[in-house]
Scaffold this motif. Structure first.
Motif, PDB file in Angstrom:
ATOM      1  N   VAL A  67     -48.827  -7.012 -59.457  1.00 46.11           N
ATOM      2  CA  VAL A  67     -47.482  -7.386 -59.309  1.00 46.11           C
ATOM      3  C   VAL A  67     -47.099  -8.156 -58.402  1.00 46.11           C
ATOM      4  O   VAL A  67     -47.254  -7.943 -56.825  1.00 46.11           O
ATOM      5  N   GLN A  68     -46.660  -9.305 -58.408  1.00 48.36           N
ATOM      6  CA  GLN A  68     -46.507 -10.441 -57.407  1.00 48.36           C
ATOM      7  C   GLN A  68     -45.178 -10.924 -57.399  1.00 48.36           C
ATOM      8  O   GLN A  68     -44.431 -10.516 -58.446  1.00 48.36           O
ATOM      9  N   TYR A 116     -38.845  -4.556 -68.058  1.00 51.34           N
ATOM     10  CA  TYR A 116     -37.741  -4.517 -67.166  1.00 51.34           C
ATOM     11  C   TYR A 116     -37.777  -5.461 -66.196  1.00 51.34           C
ATOM     12  O   TYR A 116     -36.996  -5.766 -65.040  1.00 51.34           O
ATOM     13  N   ALA A 117     -38.820  -6.406 -66.172  1.00 52.53           N
ATOM     14  CA  ALA A 117     -38.977  -7.287 -65.181  1.00 52.53           C
ATOM     15  C   ALA A 117     -38.227  -8.863 -65.334  1.00 52.53           C
ATOM     16  O   ALA A 117     -38.257  -9.637 -64.723  1.00 52.53           O
ATOM     17  N   ALA A 118     -37.442  -8.629 -66.634  1.00 49.24           N
ATOM     18  CA  ALA A 118     -36.703 -10.009 -67.087  1.00 49.24           C
ATOM     19  C   ALA A 118     -35.864 -10.642 -65.930  1.00 49.24           C
ATOM     20  O   ALA A 118     -35.693 -11.639 -65.762  1.00 49.24           O
ATOM     21  N   PHE A 119     -35.197  -9.668 -65.160  1.00 50.93           N
ATOM     22  CA  PHE A 119     -34.422 -10.171 -64.113  1.00 50.93           C
ATOM     23  C   PHE A 119     -34.620 -10.209 -62.830  1.00 50.93           C
ATOM     24  O   PHE A 119     -33.896  -9.925 -61.834  1.00 50.93           O
ATOM     25  N   SER A 120     -35.933  -9.953 -62.393  1.00 52.01           N
ATOM     26  CA  SER A 120     -36.526  -9.691 -61.061  1.00 52.01           C
ATOM     27  C   SER A 120     -37.684 -10.972 -60.997  1.00 52.01           C
ATOM     28  O   SER A 120     -38.184 -11.240 -62.002  1.00 52.01           O
ATOM     29  N   LYS A 121     -37.592 -11.427 -59.833  1.00 48.86           N
ATOM     30  CA  LYS A 121     -38.561 -12.419 -59.420  1.00 48.86           C
ATOM     31  C   LYS A 121     -40.128 -11.767 -59.236  1.00 48.86           C
ATOM     32  O   LYS A 121     -40.405 -11.647 -58.143  1.00 48.86           O
ATOM     33  N   VAL A 122     -40.579 -11.473 -60.296  1.00 47.54           N
ATOM     34  CA  VAL A 122     -41.910 -10.825 -60.244  1.00 47.54           C
ATOM     35  C   VAL A 122     -43.068 -11.381 -61.424  1.00 47.54           C
ATOM     36  O   VAL A 122     -42.409 -11.678 -62.322  1.00 47.54           O
ATOM     37  N   LYS A 123     -44.231 -11.132 -61.232  1.00 44.30           N
ATOM     38  CA  LYS A 123     -45.080 -11.611 -62.253  1.00 44.30           C
ATOM     39  C   LYS A 123     -46.102 -10.602 -62.216  1.00 44.30           C
ATOM     40  O   LYS A 123     -46.750  -9.944 -61.271  1.00 44.30           O
ATOM     41  N   ILE A 124     -46.204  -9.888 -63.549  1.00 46.98           N
ATOM     42  CA  ILE A 124     -47.045  -8.673 -63.518  1.00 46.98           C
ATOM     43  C   ILE A 124     -48.184  -8.953 -64.548  1.00 46.98           C
ATOM     44  O   ILE A 124     -48.049  -9.609 -65.474  1.00 46.98           O
ATOM     45  N   HIS A 125     -49.452  -8.866 -64.220  1.00 50.09           N
ATOM     46  CA  HIS A 125     -50.727  -9.312 -65.059  1.00 50.09           C
ATOM     47  C   HIS A 125     -51.869  -8.477 -64.636  1.00 50.09           C
ATOM     48  O   HIS A 125     -51.806  -7.930 -63.512  1.00 50.09           O
ATOM     49  N   LYS A 126     -52.778  -8.463 -65.543  1.00 52.76           N
ATOM     50  CA  LYS A 126     -54.162  -8.007 -65.283  1.00 52.76           C
ATOM     51  C   LYS A 126     -54.843  -8.655 -64.270  1.00 52.76           C
ATOM     52  O   LYS A 126     -54.911  -9.867 -64.435  1.00 52.76           O
ATOM     53  N   ASP A 127     -55.154  -8.428 -63.030  1.00 55.72           N
ATOM     54  CA  ASP A 127     -55.638  -9.383 -61.989  1.00 55.72           C
ATOM     55  C   ASP A 127     -57.228  -9.607 -62.135  1.00 55.72           C
ATOM     56  O   ASP A 127     -57.970  -8.675 -62.293  1.00 55.72           O
ATOM     57  N   SER A 128     -57.487 -10.951 -62.327  1.00 50.30           N
ATOM     58  CA  SER A 128     -58.790 -11.403 -62.709  1.00 50.30           C
ATOM     59  C   SER A 128     -59.501 -11.541 -61.381  1.00 50.30           C
ATOM     60  O   SER A 128     -60.846 -11.836 -61.160  1.00 50.30           O
ATOM     61  N   GLU A 129     -58.907 -11.337 -60.085  1.00 44.87           N
ATOM     62  CA  GLU A 129     -59.527 -11.625 -58.757  1.00 44.87           C
ATOM     63  C   GLU A 129     -60.305 -10.603 -58.287  1.00 44.87           C
ATOM     64  O   GLU A 129     -61.079 -10.550 -57.512  1.00 44.87           O
ATOM     65  N   TYR A 130     -59.885  -9.229 -58.484  1.00 46.26           N
ATOM     66  CA  TYR A 130     -60.167  -8.168 -58.163  1.00 46.26           C
ATOM     67  C   TYR A 130     -60.912  -7.171 -59.021  1.00 46.26           C
ATOM     68  O   TYR A 130     -60.734  -7.105 -60.255  1.00 46.26           O
ATOM     69  N   GLN A 131     -61.838  -6.222 -58.394  1.00 50.49           N
ATOM     70  CA  GLN A 131     -62.343  -5.340 -59.072  1.00 50.49           C
ATOM     71  C   GLN A 131     -62.519  -3.952 -58.143  1.00 50.49           C
ATOM     72  O   GLN A 131     -62.345  -4.086 -57.093  1.00 50.49           O
TER      73      GLN A 131
END
Length: 324
Positions: free
Chosen positions: A29-30, A98-113
């Motif tokens: 969540v960024q 719930y994130a439509a009105f917040s400045k967030v990006k939610i995604h499966k992170d491809s950088e980390y394991q």
């Protein structure tokens, strides 16, 4: 790579074991609103976490049912969740709603394991090769961005969340020094620790207290409103919850599956009594199970898995005290 069913019991574990969590996902969540957004979504008080700390938490429906339960790790530029892969799609859909009105990006992170280190020599390896600083349950963020947290139950083990290039280097470094296990071993350790992680089949079926999250410091009852908070607070202050998570041990021809039915022997008949959250089997057909049962379950009760003929299980003491 070894599997859990190649061990007859946990005492056969090698001195240094590495276990990549290949069936777990890292969610990121960024965005500038990430902390305030998650404060209104999760059961934990994320405002109280410092950079580099981690805790358990759940994301719930408005009815207070757990969609997913995970490790939350606070990094400088993002918040990471670590959870079983099967629930990721459902959880992302629920969060993004719930994130439509917040400045967030939610995604499966491809950088980390995520990778785990276990065994008597795991502490020596970490102090000699990774960091000499003290590592606690809440975790430590290294200058290179690697996050390490320590758990003592049921035995010494470390959880590492790191970038994939760091993970590849670590696996190569330990190629001739450590025994490799698949993540069925980590699942077995979580069962013995009384820590439930939700697969998709059990998503949105239980409130957090049914999974003992309050006993694992995964619920804040003072932080204010969040999704599902009313139901969760009622369960605590009005005694509305009558079920809890238990560990069971016994024998069966195969390991139960998440969502299987647990039955209680009562008056010489089997009665449906609970649901399997997670389970594992060692090589000698010994099984260990996490299941949601009535809170008044007794130590001398006899159980079986409905779907596995001839299975027999008994309650095992939890490694922590249980309250509301």
């Amino acid at each position: 790579m070894l599997k859990l069913n190649q061990l007859d019991n946990i005492s056969q574990l090698a001195d240094l074991v590495i276990c990549p969590l290949d069936s777990w996902d890292v969610i990121a969540v960024q965005g500038e609103d990430r902390i305030s957004f998650l404060q209104g979504q999760l059961t934990c008080d994320i405002n109280s976490l410092k950079i580099g700390e981690q805790t358990l938490a759940a994301q719930c429906t408005p009815q207070g049912k757990v969609c997913s339960l995970f490790h939350v790790i606070l990094l400088e530029d993002r918040v990471l969740f670590l959870q079983p892969s099967s629930v990721t799609e459902k959880q992302l859909t629920a969060l993004q709603k719930y994130a439509a009105f917040s400045k967030v990006k939610i995604h499966k992170d491809s950088e980390y394991q995520a990778i785990t280190l276990l065994g008597e020599k795991s502490s020596d390896f970490i102090s000699q090769e990774l960091t000499t600083e003290n590592i606690s349950k809440s975790g430590l963020l290294l200058p290179n961005g690697m996050h390490i947290s320590k758990q003592l139950t049921p035995s010494l083990r470390y959880l590492l969340v790191l970038k994939k290039e760091q993970g590849s280097a670590l696996l190569k470094q330990l190629e001739d020094k450590a025994t490799y296990h698949d993540d069925s071993l980590w699942n077995a350790m979580n069962i013995a620790a009384g820590m439930a992680f939700i697969e998709e089949i059990n998503s949105e079926k239980f409130i957090p207290q049914m999974l003992n999250l309050q006993a694992l410091d995964g619920i804040s009852f003072t932080k204010g409103c969040y999704i599902g908070q009313e139901t969760i607070a009622r369960a605590k202050y009005r005694g509305a919850n009558k079920r809890a998570l238990f560990i069971l041990s016994g024998h069966a021809s195969c390991a139960p599956k998440a969502g299987d039915t647990l039955q209680l022997l009562l008056n010489n008949q089997w009665k449906r009594i609970g649901s399997v959250i997670s389970a594992c089997q060692y090589g000698d057909a010994h099984i260990e199970v996490l299941a949601v049962l009535p809170k008044d379950s007794q130590a001398d009760d006899i159980y079986q898995i409905k779907e596995i003929e001839g299975s027999t299980l008994y309650l095992v003491a939890l490694p922590y005290p249980l309250d509301n």
